[in-house]
Write a protein that holds these residues in place. Structure first.
Motif, mmCIF file in Angstrom:
data_model
loop_
_atom_site.group_PDB
_atom_site.id
_atom_site.type_symbol
_atom_site.label_atom_id
_atom_site.label_comp_id
_atom_site.label_asym_id
_atom_site.label_seq_id
_atom_site.Cartn_x
_atom_site.Cartn_y
_atom_site.Cartn_z
ATOM 1 N N ALA A 12 0.824 -1.207 0.000
ATOM 2 C CA ALA A 12 0.000 0.000 0.000
ATOM 3 C C ALA A 12 0.862 1.261 0.000
ATOM 4 O O ALA A 12 0.564 2.230 -0.704
ATOM 5 N N LEU A 16 1.068 4.101 -2.954
ATOM 6 C CA LEU A 16 0.828 5.523 -2.697
ATOM 7 C C LEU A 16 1.917 6.381 -3.318
ATOM 8 O O LEU A 16 1.643 7.424 -3.920
ATOM 9 N N SER A 59 -1.683 2.231 -13.310
ATOM 10 C CA SER A 59 -1.761 3.686 -13.085
ATOM 11 C C SER A 59 -1.678 4.452 -14.397
ATOM 12 O O SER A 59 -2.260 5.536 -14.538
ATOM 13 N N GLY A 211 -3.185 0.911 -3.839
ATOM 14 C CA GLY A 211 -2.575 2.090 -3.239
ATOM 15 C C GLY A 211 -2.258 3.165 -4.263
ATOM 16 O O GLY A 211 -2.324 4.362 -3.966
ATOM 17 N N TRP A 213 -3.978 3.962 -6.897
ATOM 18 C CA TRP A 213 -5.190 4.735 -7.186
ATOM 19 C C TRP A 213 -5.448 5.746 -6.069
ATOM 20 O O TRP A 213 -5.825 6.894 -6.319
ATOM 21 N N ASP A 214 -5.221 5.303 -4.819
ATOM 22 C CA ASP A 214 -5.386 6.235 -3.698
ATOM 23 C C ASP A 214 -4.328 7.337 -3.755
ATOM 24 O O ASP A 214 -4.604 8.495 -3.415
ATOM 25 N N ARG A 217 -5.336 10.094 -6.092
ATOM 26 C CA ARG A 217 -6.329 10.989 -5.488
ATOM 27 C C ARG A 217 -5.694 11.858 -4.405
ATOM 28 O O ARG A 217 -6.036 13.034 -4.262
ATOM 29 N N LEU A 218 -4.755 11.271 -3.650
ATOM 30 C CA LEU A 218 -4.083 12.027 -2.604
ATOM 31 C C LEU A 218 -3.282 13.184 -3.191
ATOM 32 O O LEU A 218 -3.237 14.282 -2.625
#
Length: 250
Positions: A12, A16, A59, A211, A213-214, A217-218
């Motif tokens: 994860a 990120l 991604s 992670g 994808w998150d 967005r982050l």
């Protein structure tokens, strides 16, 4: 804590970094595989290439849909690095573990220093020569093949300063470069794939994909400078640990 849980947590974090910054995740994947999950340096660099190639490919779709991938520039940049990536992959299997660990630690320290010193926005050049772009792509491919890192933390600055891409486009385009060079490196390491513990690599990769994808967005909510500081600090600590392991504990 079980190996699968550790793999999910580490994956994860790697995702990120890759999703949020277009690189840096693979530099965390190798030490996580070595020190948390018990992989040898050669196994860890091979597993890292699998994780990074799959994560960046997924991604890449999202960044391409958003128009953040310069396909022609990325293909030219990656093309120069394919042969060096294959040669680096062949060489890695013949180097001592301590040397691989030390080389990776030095690269991680350089990458961490770059993240901590970087400004919020890199300044793109107006253009570049084909020779300079090819040289940068070849160097990135060699690093990818030898040390099992995708090279996004090196590729994004190179795409900005050498190729002249805006930062957002450089992040997206670096994913294309990483996917291609990581796949080429894996082709040279095909014989070592069967030796990997896929009960660990599989969950690690799945968590990294989610992670990423998150992370994307982050990145839209947190400044790039903040992300760089967090991951740069973590990477610097990892580099120090690996240098101690290579030169003191062995």
């Amino acid at each position: 804590m079980s190996a699968v849980v550790l793999a999910l947590l580490a994956g994860a974090v790697v995702g990120l970094a890759l999703g949020g910054m277009g690189g840096g995740g693979s530099a965390l994947a190798v030490p996580a595989l070595v020190y948390l999950l018990g992989f040898s340096p050669v196994e860890a660099t091979t597993a890292s290439l699998v994780i990074v190639a799959i994560t960046t490919a997924t991604s890449l779709y999202a960044h391409g849909r958003d128009g953040n991938v310069r396909w022609r520039a990325g293909l030219l940049f990656a093309g120069a690095g394919l042969l060096p990536a294959v040669l680096g992959g062949l060489l890695a299997a013949r180097l001592p573990d301590a040397l691989l660990t030390a080389a990776f630690a030095v690269l991680a320290a350089v990458a961490a220093a770059g993240m901590l010193r970087a400004r919020d926005e890199a300044r793109a050049t107006g253009g570049t020569s084909t020779a300079r772009a090819a040289g940068a792509g070849a160097g990135l491919g060699a690093v990818t093949g030898l040390l099992g890192v995708g090279g996004g933390f090196l590729g994004v600055p190179a795409l900005v300063r050498v190729v002249g891409l805006p930062v957002r486009a450089a992040v997206g385009t670096s994913l294309l470069v990483i996917t291609l060079t990581s796949t080429a490196s894996l082709a040279a390491r095909g014989g070592t794939l069967s030796a990997l513990d896929w009960t660990v690599v599989g969950p690690f990769t799945a968590a990294a994909v989610l992670g990423a994808w998150d992370g994307r967005r982050l990145a839209a909510r947190v400044s790039g400078r903040t992300l760089q500081r967090v991951f740069g600090t973590a990477l610097l600590a990892v580099a120090a640990l690996m240098l101690v392991d290579a030169f003191v504990l062995r």
